[in-house]
Each structure stands twice: as structure tokens, then as C-alpha cells.
Design a protein around this motif. Sequence first.
Motif, short mmCIF file in Angstrom:
data_model
loop_
_atom_site.label_atom_id
_atom_site.label_comp_id
_atom_site.label_asym_id
_atom_site.label_seq_id
_atom_site.Cartn_x
_atom_site.Cartn_y
_atom_site.Cartn_z
N GLU A 113 0.81 -1.21 0.00
CA GLU A 113 0.00 0.00 0.00
C GLU A 113 0.85 1.27 0.00
N ILE A 114 2.19 1.11 0.06
CA ILE A 114 3.10 2.24 0.11
C ILE A 114 4.07 2.16 -1.06
N VAL A 115 4.25 3.28 -1.77
CA VAL A 115 5.26 3.39 -2.81
C VAL A 115 6.41 4.16 -2.19
N ASP A 116 7.61 3.59 -2.21
CA ASP A 116 8.75 4.22 -1.55
C ASP A 116 9.37 5.35 -2.37
N ALA A 117 9.32 5.25 -3.70
CA ALA A 117 9.89 6.30 -4.56
C ALA A 117 9.29 6.18 -5.95
N LEU A 118 9.29 7.31 -6.66
CA LEU A 118 8.82 7.38 -8.04
C LEU A 118 9.82 8.20 -8.83
N ARG A 119 10.26 7.67 -9.99
CA ARG A 119 11.19 8.37 -10.86
C ARG A 119 10.69 8.27 -12.30
N VAL A 120 10.66 9.38 -13.00
CA VAL A 120 10.22 9.42 -14.39
C VAL A 120 11.26 10.17 -15.21
N THR A 121 11.65 9.58 -16.34
CA THR A 121 12.57 10.24 -17.26
C THR A 121 11.95 10.20 -18.66
N ASP A 122 11.79 11.38 -19.27
CA ASP A 122 11.21 11.41 -20.60
C ASP A 122 12.29 11.17 -21.66
N PRO A 123 11.92 11.00 -22.93
CA PRO A 123 12.90 10.69 -23.97
C PRO A 123 13.96 11.77 -24.19
#
Length: 130
Positions: free
Chosen positions: A93-103
Motif C-alpha cells: 500500500e506504500i510506494v517508496d519512490a517514483l522516478r520518471v525520465t522522458d525521452p
Amino acid sequence: LGLATTGSYRSTLAQDFNNDGVPDLLVSDVLAPPHLYLSKGCTKNGWLQVVAPINSRVEIDVDGKTKVDWSTTHSGYAATHEPMVHFGLGENEIVDALRVTDPYGNSWEYEHPFQARRRVIVGNPAGFWD
């Protein structure tokens, strides 16, 4: 599944239309209006939807593991949706981290734990080419 309708179908779009974390199905019919099969919130499992610029690499850390996917608009033959990734998280139920990199190398990072079972919008998905 309760999909007993017959017809001449051309495309199926899996997307969470009622925002309950379970993908629903929109099925197009050649001779009739499309059919929308909505889930009834039939999961207690965790999930996360990330809307991000097209072809972005989306990473999440959950329970000591990293899950990776790419935002896309593809959903089978002749069907598209907004650029999104849907992660099923099981009992987590917990997300520890989120990372997004676009093209283009732009990146967004959120390195603090947050509650799952939500939709997150990152960057400028609708105006990616602006």
C-alpha cells in the motif's frame, strides 16, 4: 468475466474509467455502439497509475524492489489511451519512490514514501510536443 455479449468487434481498450484501480474494458463493435465493461472495485490490492509524457521511463520502488515500465498510448489493435502506466502492487500500500525520465532526458523524482491506490500526473503529458 461476465462478457457474454456477441458481436463483430474491432478494438478493446483497457483503462480505469471509474478510477477504482482496476482496468475496465471498452470494446468497439462494427454494427453497434461500443460496450463499456466497468469493474466493481473488486480488488483490495495496491495499485498506482502514473500519467507521464509519451515514452517516458517510469520507475517505482515498492517493498525493496524496483518496477519499471514505459508510458505509452497503445492498448491493443486500433485503441489508444492517455500516456499512462498502471502498476499492480499486490498487498503493498506504500510506494517508496517514483522516478520518471522522458525521452529528452527531463526527469522528475519523488524519493519519499507515499500512499498507493492513486493516480499521479508527472510532467506535461498532454503537451509533450510543446
